[in-house]
Design an enzyme around this catalytic site. Structure first.
Site, mmCIF file in Angstrom:
data_model
loop_
_atom_site.group_PDB
_atom_site.id
_atom_site.type_symbol
_atom_site.label_atom_id
_atom_site.label_comp_id
_atom_site.label_asym_id
_atom_site.label_seq_id
_atom_site.Cartn_x
_atom_site.Cartn_y
_atom_site.Cartn_z
ATOM 1 C CE LYS A 152 -3.953 1.784 2.701
ATOM 2 N NZ LYS A 152 -4.782 1.492 3.891
ATOM 3 C CB SER A 227 -7.915 3.270 3.192
ATOM 4 O OG SER A 227 -7.128 2.599 4.182
ATOM 5 C CB SER A 228 -5.910 -1.803 1.938
ATOM 6 O OG SER A 228 -5.442 -1.339 3.180
ATOM 7 C CB ILE A 248 -7.445 3.144 10.736
ATOM 8 C CG1 ILE A 248 -7.466 3.919 12.062
ATOM 9 C CG2 ILE A 248 -8.272 3.849 9.676
ATOM 10 C CD1 ILE A 248 -6.808 5.255 12.012
ATOM 11 N N GLY A 249 -10.194 1.078 10.318
ATOM 12 C CA GLY A 249 -11.638 0.979 10.553
ATOM 13 C C GLY A 249 -12.282 -0.067 9.660
ATOM 14 N N GLY A 250 -11.419 -0.947 9.128
ATOM 15 C CA GLY A 250 -11.884 -1.954 8.170
ATOM 16 C C GLY A 250 -11.138 -1.854 6.863
ATOM 17 C CB SER A 251 -8.324 0.349 5.839
ATOM 18 O OG SER A 251 -8.966 1.510 6.282
#
Length: 580
Positions: A152, A227-228, A248-251
């Protein structure tokens, strides 16, 4: 006297007129200065973007030339076969000398270039990987010897930007590799491409003003998640067999769900976070993304080594426990279909039900479980934790379209946020609570209280978990993949993944099914837990998903990463056997 009085009046008028003129000129001059600065800032931003895109295009072109040269000089290389091998099969063949690192790298580089043209998932090809081929033999004993790995864009890589999709971060190349990149290289892996992410990692879509929108490998009219999301798209499209993302929240878990792959968020702090750029307010974790669970386990085993513990002494020196991962003891498994905050889509709920039935048939014990106080925890601990300062530091610079609906209310003054929250409370209590949470914590003493509340909630959840006498938890993960421009409108759907960042629990995602016509029919009758605007938007976001991947989420207590991965492997194996 009269003339003198008239002269004085005339003089006063002239002075006033002159003052007004000078004031007008000064204001106009000030406006011009601001305008020129704004135009200059915009021009500089455009130039930065252009340079970044040129660097990406140049790396892609040079990679294409290198692949063409290699194919012409090595016509017997069977790239199609190499691309079908699992990570464990590939490492075995590399270790036995049946395949060369060169054959493998060039095969994946060619596939990556083809996938990127369709999905726009790469920010650049790391041409240093071609040079690394000359020295990779010195790490032949490494667990990932000769394996190409995608990373990433927010993982530091020497001499390359870590923009996080934010223009101001461009033209600031990293001075050294992140610890995880150094460990990957030590284990013989070859980082060969960097992947796309959303602007400032603030969203579970995958678009930014620099590199644009990444699309889903199963349907280009859907997002890859984030985000990934670049990792999810590239691996789901076959261009990589192992990648490193951050969560950080499901990324990691959301793009794994959207793109039909596996992803694992370790316990916060289990892997090094040195020189990985992301937010720190809610615990973030780097973790592996791959086609199957064994690949995730092998990657964790490779990373949890003495070299990482030496480079980053803040990481507890806990090697990977293969015995726990391979254990076949019957488990007592908590399960939930609905957390009471976000009603799952029909396919999400069906995925959990089907896996529950398979686990019971295999001799495991399944017991109902419900997370605590979700209506309070999401706004008060999660939203306030991420936006503790009321989002005041997130201003400035162009905002990507996928992020606009999310950040637009961030700019409201605190009094307006509170007023809107008050007015919405009788009609839309969930929307009201989240609007109020956008104000942040208000003061340093309140921040301390918020941190204490998070600690209390973690201990309360662990006590609840133990009272249920469960080993692991089976629950939904957001899915199927969204239509474009919805991720920024529905933060609440992140309740299924963000909770385990707050709790610091390890959690992973396994793909188990695909969306059926029956799921789509049931979606037409979807109401939601609150029947508010967010429930309506969620229904619209997941519509048209027939054929898309469906996943489930597996969770364990902190530091029980191997148990979580072993549970994921059991789910994967049972689903695979049920399809035979």
């Amino acid at each position: 006297d009269r003339l003198t009085e008239q002269q004085q009046l005339h003089r006063v008028k002239m002075i006033n007129w002159t003052a007004a003129l000078l004031t007008g000129v000064a204001c106009f001059g000030g406006y011009l200065i601001v305008l020129v600065k704004k135009i200059n800032s915009h021009r500089k931003a455009e130039e930065k973007i252009k340079r970044a895109r040129n660097r990406r295009d140049e790396s892609l072109q040079r990679a294409e030339q290198a692949v063409l040269w290699y194919k012409e000089s090595h016509p017997t290389t069977d790239s199609a076969l190499i691309l079908t091998l699992s990570l464990s099969e590939l490492t075995q063949q590399l270790n036995k000398g049946l395949l060369s690192p060169e054959d493998v790298l060039y095969s994946y580089m060619e596939k990556t270039l083809a996938v990127n043209k369709k999905l726009n998932c790469c920010t650049e090809v790391l041409l240093e990987s071609l040079d690394q081929l000359k020295t990779v033999g010195s790490n032949k004993d490494g667990l990932l010897y000769g394996v190409p790995v995608s990373i990433k864009e927010n993982l530091a890589f020497k001499n390359h930007d870590c923009s996080c999709g934010v223009i101001i971060n461009l033209d600031q190349p990293a001075e050294k590799d992140s610890v995880l990149v150094q460990v990957l290289k030590k284990q013989g892996a070859i980082p060969f491409v960097r992947t796309n992410l959303p602007q400032a990692l603030l969203n579970y879509d995958c678009s930014n003003p620099i590199y644009g929108q990444t699309v889903n490998p199963h349907n280009p009219q859907k997002t890859s998640g984030g985000s990934s999301g670049g990792e999810g798209a590239l691996i789901g499209g076959g261009g990589s067999l192992l990648g490193i993302g951050t969560d950080i929240g499901g990324s990691i878990r959301i793009p794994a769900s959207f793109c039909g792959i596996c992803g694992f968020k370790p316990t916060a702090g289990r892997l090094s976070h040195c020189f990985i750029f992301c937010m720190k307010l809610v615990s973030s974790s780097a973790g592996p993304m791959a086609r199957d669970v064994d690949s995730l386990a092998l990657c964790m085993q490779a990373l949890l080594c003495d070299h990482m513990f030496s480079l980053d002494p803040t990481v507890p020196p806990l090697p990977f426990n293969m015995e726990i991962y391979r254990s076949s003891r019957p488990l007592r498994i908590g399960y939930l279909e609905n957390d009471g905050y976000t009603q799952p889509s029909p396919s999400m709920a069906r995925g959990v039900r089907e896996v529950k039935a398979l686990l019971e048939q295999a001799g495991h014990t399944l017991v109902p479980y419900c997370p605590l106080k979700m209506d309070q925890v999401f706004p008060e601990l999660l939203i306030k934790g991420v936006l503790a300062d009321g989002a005041t530091t997130l201003k400035g610079g162009p905002v990507d379209p996928c992020l606009e609906p999310q950040v637009f209310p961030y700019g409201f003054p605190k009094w307006l946020k509170k007023t809107i929250s008050f007015l919405l409370k009788p009609v839309f209590p969930r929307v009201s609570a989240n609007f109020g949470a956008l104000c942040g914590v208000g003061s340093v003493p309140e921040l301390w209280k918020q941190h204490a509340a998070v600690e209390d909630y973690i201990h309360e959840t662990i006590a609840h978990w133990r009272s249920c006498k469960i080993d692991v938890l089976l629950c939904p993960v957001i899915g199927p993949a969204y239509n474009f421009l919805y991720c920024g409108k529905i933060a609440t759907a992140g309740s299924y993944t963000m909770l385990y960042n707050l709790l610091t629990f390890p959690a992973g995602v396994v793909t188990v099914s695909t969306v059926t016509a029956k799921d789509e029919e049931e979606l037409k009758h979807y109401k939601g837990c609150y029947q508010d605007m967010w429930d309506k938007l969620f229904k619209e976001a997941v519509a048209g998903g027939e054929g898309l991947p469906v996943a489930v989420q597996c969770v364990a207590l902190p530091w029980q990463d191997e148990l979580c991965l072993g549970f994921m492997k059991e789910v994967e194996q049972l689903v695979k056997e049920s399809k035979k």
